[in-house]
Design a protein around this motif. Structure first.
Motif, PDB file in Angstrom:
ATOM      1  N   SER A  22      29.586  13.460 -20.105  1.00 20.72           N
ATOM      2  CA  SER A  22      29.938  14.390 -20.737  1.00 20.72           C
ATOM      3  C   SER A  22      30.990  13.302 -21.572  1.00 20.72           C
ATOM      4  N   PHE A  24      33.961  12.180 -20.611  1.00 20.49           N
ATOM      5  CA  PHE A  24      35.277  11.845 -20.235  1.00 20.49           C
ATOM      6  C   PHE A  24      35.579  11.395 -19.002  1.00 20.49           C
ATOM      7  N   VAL A  26      37.473  10.032 -15.580  1.00 16.10           N
ATOM      8  CA  VAL A  26      39.055  10.527 -15.026  1.00 16.10           C
ATOM      9  C   VAL A  26      38.773   9.364 -13.750  1.00 16.10           C
ATOM     10  N   ASN A  42      35.361   9.681 -11.780  1.00 15.76           N
ATOM     11  CA  ASN A  42      33.803  10.422 -11.661  1.00 15.76           C
ATOM     12  C   ASN A  42      32.650  10.054 -11.753  1.00 15.76           C
ATOM     13  N   GLU A  44      28.972  10.344 -12.626  1.00 14.53           N
ATOM     14  CA  GLU A  44      27.899  11.410 -13.263  1.00 14.53           C
ATOM     15  C   GLU A  44      26.392  11.504 -13.196  1.00 14.53           C
ATOM     16  N   CYS A  53      33.872  15.204  -8.931  1.00 19.39           N
ATOM     17  CA  CYS A  53      35.003  14.148  -9.747  1.00 19.39           C
ATOM     18  C   CYS A  53      35.629  13.236  -9.513  1.00 19.39           C
ATOM     19  N   ALA A  54      36.576  12.483  -9.743  1.00 22.47           N
ATOM     20  CA  ALA A  54      37.194  11.424  -9.464  1.00 22.47           C
ATOM     21  C   ALA A  54      38.017  12.052  -8.348  1.00 22.47           C
ATOM     22  N   GLU A  55      38.546  13.245  -8.335  1.00 22.42           N
ATOM     23  CA  GLU A  55      39.777  13.509  -6.770  1.00 22.42           C
ATOM     24  C   GLU A  55      38.891  13.583  -5.319  1.00 22.42           C
ATOM     25  N   PRO A  88      44.768  18.367 -15.737  1.00 22.79           N
ATOM     26  CA  PRO A  88      44.853  18.971 -14.354  1.00 22.79           C
ATOM     27  C   PRO A  88      43.589  18.874 -13.501  1.00 22.79           C
ATOM     28  N   PRO A  89      43.465  18.712 -11.488  1.00 23.82           N
ATOM     29  CA  PRO A  89      42.494  18.715 -11.245  1.00 23.82           C
ATOM     30  C   PRO A  89      41.832  20.625 -11.273  1.00 23.82           C
ATOM     31  N   CYS A  90      39.855  20.208 -11.490  1.00 27.33           N
ATOM     32  CA  CYS A  90      39.435  20.980 -11.424  1.00 27.33           C
ATOM     33  C   CYS A  90      39.302  21.889  -9.781  1.00 27.33           C
ATOM     34  N   CYS A  93      38.398  20.405  -6.444  1.00 25.53           N
ATOM     35  CA  CYS A  93      39.009  19.578  -6.257  1.00 25.53           C
ATOM     36  C   CYS A  93      40.467  19.831  -5.307  1.00 25.53           C
TER      37      CYS A  93
HETATM   38  N1  THU Z   1      36.367  16.050 -13.836  1.00 20.84           N
HETATM   39  C1  THU Z   1      36.918  14.921 -13.055  1.00 20.84           C
HETATM   40  O1  THU Z   1      36.326  14.113 -12.231  1.00 20.84           O
HETATM   41  N2  THU Z   1      38.722  15.950 -12.331  1.00 20.84           N
HETATM   42  C2  THU Z   1      38.970  16.899 -12.457  1.00 20.84           C
HETATM   43  O2  THU Z   1      39.491  17.159 -11.932  1.00 20.84           O
HETATM   44  C3  THU Z   1      38.251  18.345 -13.270  1.00 20.84           C
HETATM   45  C4  THU Z   1      36.925  16.842 -14.291  1.00 20.84           C
HETATM   46  C5  THU Z   1      35.409  14.990 -14.750  1.00 20.84           C
HETATM   47  C6  THU Z   1      33.817  16.147 -14.195  1.00 20.84           C
HETATM   48  C7  THU Z   1      33.290  15.524 -15.247  1.00 20.84           C
HETATM   49  O3  THU Z   1      32.518  14.089 -14.779  1.00 20.84           O
HETATM   50  C8  THU Z   1      34.455  14.833 -16.486  1.00 20.84           C
HETATM   51  O4  THU Z   1      35.449  15.061 -15.880  1.00 20.84           O
HETATM   52  C9  THU Z   1      34.375  16.730 -17.404  1.00 20.84           C
HETATM   53  O5  THU Z   1      33.929  18.135 -17.230  1.00 20.84           O
END
Ligand code: THU
Length: 134
Positions: A22, A24, A26, A42, A44, A53-55, A88-90, A93
């Motif tokens: 991604s 992205f 976190v 995070n 992957e 996810c990081a949380e 914000p947390p998914c 999480c």
């Molecule tokens: N991600 C997190 O680590 N925490 C979240 O609450 C939202 C998404 C990560 C998951 C994935 O590796 C990347 O961000 C893109 O979704």
């Protein structure tokens, strides 16, 4: 611990993100009632659904070390590790945090300039919990 210190710990954790798919990154820093802080990033996977996810990394690290009472979590994230907005947390999480979070559990978000504090109860009202299984 000051909110700013917890955010700084999340920023440092974000630098460890493994997110080649991604792009992205976190980072999260979880403050336990004991005063200990557990960080997470995070992680992957080529099989995307196996990513974490990081949380949740931070929660699972803390629980596996015997912690169960949490006060707050700081979360930061951004494309390529550049923080330009709140992260914000998914939903998954939020649910995982709800398992251990008391009513006052705080979620600290940071957009690179400003911080904001939310209650988990605002982010996930009416969550499914232990009592629903009784
Ligand atoms: N991600 C997190 O680590 N925490 C979240 O609450 C939202 C998404 C990560 C998951 C994935 O590796 C990347 O961000 C893109 O979704």
């Amino acid at each position: 611990m000051k909110e700013r210190e917890l955010i700084n710990a999340a920023v440092a954790a974000m630098k460890k993100a493994y997110s080649p798919y991604s792009g992205f990154c976190v980072g999260a820093a979880l403050l336990c009632e004991s005063g200990a802080v557990y960080t997470g990033c995070n992680v992957e996977n080529a099989s995307y659904g196996a990513s974490n996810c990081a949380e949740r990394t931070a929660v699972f690290k803390a629980v596996s070390e015997g912690e169960r009472e949490f006060a707050a979590i700081a979360i930061v994230g951004g494309k390529g590790g550049k923080i330009t907005d709140f992260c914000p947390p998914c939903g998954i999480c939020r649910q995982v945090l709800s398992e251990f979070a008391g009513a006052g559990f705080r979620v600290l978000l940071f957009d690179g300039e400003n911080a904001k504090t939310l209650l988990l109860s605002e982010l996930l009202p009416h969550f499914f919990a232990k009592n629903n299984l009784e």
